[in-house]
Design a protein around this motif. Structure first.
Motif, mmCIF file in Angstrom:
data_model
loop_
_atom_site.group_PDB
_atom_site.id
_atom_site.type_symbol
_atom_site.label_atom_id
_atom_site.label_comp_id
_atom_site.label_asym_id
_atom_site.label_seq_id
_atom_site.Cartn_x
_atom_site.Cartn_y
_atom_site.Cartn_z
ATOM 1 N N UNK A 134 0.863 -1.193 0.000
ATOM 2 C CA UNK A 134 0.000 0.000 0.000
ATOM 3 C C UNK A 134 0.893 1.236 0.000
ATOM 4 N N UNK A 135 0.724 2.066 -1.019
ATOM 5 C CA UNK A 135 1.461 3.336 -1.068
ATOM 6 C C UNK A 135 0.400 4.429 -1.187
ATOM 7 N N UNK A 136 0.399 5.345 -0.216
ATOM 8 C CA UNK A 136 -0.648 6.375 -0.216
ATOM 9 C C UNK A 136 -0.064 7.765 0.025
ATOM 10 N N UNK A 137 -0.936 8.727 0.182
ATOM 11 C CA UNK A 137 -0.527 10.125 0.336
ATOM 12 C C UNK A 137 0.311 10.418 1.564
ATOM 13 N N UNK A 138 0.400 9.466 2.488
ATOM 14 C CA UNK A 138 1.208 9.718 3.687
ATOM 15 C C UNK A 138 2.694 9.448 3.423
ATOM 16 N N UNK A 139 2.986 8.735 2.339
ATOM 17 C CA UNK A 139 4.397 8.398 2.076
ATOM 18 C C UNK A 139 4.917 8.941 0.735
ATOM 19 N N UNK A 140 4.044 9.613 0.012
ATOM 20 C CA UNK A 140 4.449 10.125 -1.304
ATOM 21 C C UNK A 140 4.718 11.627 -1.216
ATOM 22 N N UNK A 141 5.814 12.054 -1.797
ATOM 23 C CA UNK A 141 6.145 13.478 -1.755
ATOM 24 C C UNK A 141 5.679 14.228 -2.987
ATOM 25 N N UNK A 142 5.782 13.568 -4.149
ATOM 26 C CA UNK A 142 5.430 14.256 -5.400
ATOM 27 C C UNK A 142 4.090 13.732 -5.917
ATOM 28 N N UNK A 143 3.147 14.694 -6.068
ATOM 29 C CA UNK A 143 1.790 14.316 -6.479
ATOM 30 C C UNK A 143 1.749 13.826 -7.925
ATOM 31 N N UNK A 144 0.756 12.942 -8.236
ATOM 32 C CA UNK A 144 0.490 12.574 -9.617
ATOM 33 C C UNK A 144 0.288 13.888 -10.391
ATOM 34 N N UNK A 145 0.798 14.105 -11.570
ATOM 35 C CA UNK A 145 1.275 13.130 -12.555
ATOM 36 C C UNK A 145 2.703 12.642 -12.353
ATOM 37 N N UNK A 146 3.360 13.012 -11.253
ATOM 38 C CA UNK A 146 4.683 12.441 -11.003
ATOM 39 C C UNK A 146 4.512 10.928 -10.757
ATOM 40 N N UNK A 147 5.390 10.101 -11.320
ATOM 41 C CA UNK A 147 5.205 8.650 -11.190
ATOM 42 C C UNK A 147 5.592 8.060 -9.832
ATOM 43 N N UNK A 148 6.075 8.914 -8.893
ATOM 44 C CA UNK A 148 6.594 8.403 -7.611
ATOM 45 C C UNK A 148 5.691 7.359 -6.943
ATOM 46 N N UNK A 149 4.401 7.631 -6.849
ATOM 47 C CA UNK A 149 3.488 6.721 -6.134
ATOM 48 C C UNK A 149 3.502 5.312 -6.737
ATOM 49 N N UNK A 150 3.515 5.218 -8.057
ATOM 50 C CA UNK A 150 3.482 3.895 -8.700
ATOM 51 C C UNK A 150 4.852 3.221 -8.670
ATOM 52 N N UNK A 151 5.913 4.016 -8.798
ATOM 53 C CA UNK A 151 7.267 3.436 -8.734
ATOM 54 C C UNK A 151 7.522 2.882 -7.334
ATOM 55 N N UNK A 152 7.035 3.607 -6.325
ATOM 56 C CA UNK A 152 7.199 3.121 -4.939
ATOM 57 C C UNK A 152 6.434 1.819 -4.740
ATOM 58 N N UNK A 153 5.234 1.746 -5.319
ATOM 59 C CA UNK A 153 4.407 0.533 -5.185
ATOM 60 C C UNK A 153 5.103 -0.655 -5.857
ATOM 61 N N UNK A 154 5.645 -0.451 -7.055
ATOM 62 C CA UNK A 154 6.340 -1.529 -7.773
ATOM 63 C C UNK A 154 7.545 -1.986 -6.969
ATOM 64 N N UNK A 155 8.247 -1.020 -6.417
ATOM 65 C CA UNK A 155 9.430 -1.313 -5.613
ATOM 66 C C UNK A 155 9.072 -2.142 -4.376
ATOM 67 N N UNK A 156 8.003 -1.758 -3.723
ATOM 68 C CA UNK A 156 7.546 -2.497 -2.529
ATOM 69 C C UNK A 156 7.184 -3.940 -2.875
ATOM 70 N N UNK A 157 6.625 -4.121 -4.081
ATOM 71 C CA UNK A 157 6.237 -5.470 -4.515
ATOM 72 C C UNK A 157 7.431 -6.264 -5.032
ATOM 73 N N UNK A 158 8.517 -5.550 -5.368
ATOM 74 C CA UNK A 158 9.680 -6.198 -5.964
ATOM 75 C C UNK A 158 9.427 -6.587 -7.418
ATOM 76 N N UNK A 159 8.603 -5.793 -8.099
ATOM 77 C CA UNK A 159 8.267 -6.061 -9.511
ATOM 78 C C UNK A 159 8.783 -4.891 -10.360
ATOM 79 N N UNK A 160 9.331 -5.193 -11.536
ATOM 80 C CA UNK A 160 9.842 -4.127 -12.410
ATOM 81 C C UNK A 160 8.669 -3.291 -12.929
ATOM 82 N N UNK A 161 8.836 -1.960 -13.053
ATOM 83 C CA UNK A 161 7.734 -1.112 -13.534
ATOM 84 C C UNK A 161 7.119 -1.614 -14.844
#
Ligand code: B16
Ligand code: MG
Length: 219
Positions: A134-161
């Motif tokens: 779970x990656x949400x607004x409490x851990x993301x610094x750059x708002x969408x359209x910045x890809x940070x939220x999804x890159x963090x989620x992929x990273x947490x899952x250990x899956x390549x973007x």
């Protein structure tokens, strides 16, 4: 072959997008103007702070940070009153089936939301345990359209973007998924989500068949 699906929250899993709109509009009315549904599309997926800045710009209103902070608290208070009443029946069509299908298929599931209220909402809906990350607004610094939220989620899952699919209802969210080099599925109108790889009118169109063909990369 795709290995993970990252879900947006508001407007994809649960019909809370309308409550954000109502809460922002209540605030705008107090400031002397109204937000149109067309304008609201620009607020979807956007963080609370950034949304307020956009709204104040529409109203040509200049405020101090202190005044803004008061409005942010007020907006969230109104929003929380709406979401306090949420339950399983507010989950959007097909979402529970899709989550269970992905689980049985050993496909990783993540949440990628701009909302700081994501955790209590998932708990209220009784579906939190279905998410591997779970990656949400409490851990993301750059708002969408910045890809940070999804890159963090992929990273947490250990899956390549490139092995992730994102399901989004906001133009800014689709842009974020595209920038992260993930496959984007837009939920909503073709006019708003023209930047998505696939567009479905609403979540009822998220059939097992559609997902299966995406996961196997047949589309
Ligand atoms: P909160 P999502 C986003 O959630 C909403 O689309 C957006 O309208 C809202 O302003 C933002 O979360 C912040 O939400 O005020 O609850 O922290 O669509 O990325 O799941
Ligand atoms: Mg959304």
């Amino acid at each position: 072959m795709f290995k993970a699906v990252i879900f947006d929250l508001d407007g994809v899993i649960v019909d809370t997008a309308k409550y954000h709109f109502e809460a922002w509009n209540e605030l705008a009315k107090k400031l002397g103007f109204e937000i149109t549904t067309h304008q609201n599309e620009q607020l979807k997926g956007v963080s609370r702070i950034k949304s307020l800045d956009i709204i104040l710009e529409w109203g040509h209103i200049d405020l101090t940070q202190e005044q803004k902070d008061i409005l942010l608290i007020q907006k969230n208070k109104t929003y929380l009153e709406f979401i306090n009443r949420l339950d399983k029946s507010d989950i959007l069509p097909e979402i529970v089936n899709v989550l269970n299908y992905l689980k049985s298929n050993n496909t990783a599931i993540a949440l990628g939301s701009a909302s700081k209220n994501a955790l209590p909402i998932l708990e209220k809906l009784g579906i939190k345990s279905l998410f591997d990350a779970i990656v949400d607004g409490t851990v993301v610094e750059k708002a969408k359209p910045n890809p940070e939220v999804f890159l963090k989620a992929a990273n947490k899952l250990g899956v390549a973007p490139k092995d992730c699919i994102v399901i989004e209802d906001a133009r800014a969210g689709v842009e974020a998924a595209n920038s992260a080099k993930m496959l984007s599925v837009g939920i909503g109108s073709k006019e708003v989500l023209s930047n998505a790889n696939y567009i479905l009118e609403d979540t009822s169109k998220l059939s097992e068949k559609f997902l299966d063909s995406l996961l196997k990369n047949e589309k």
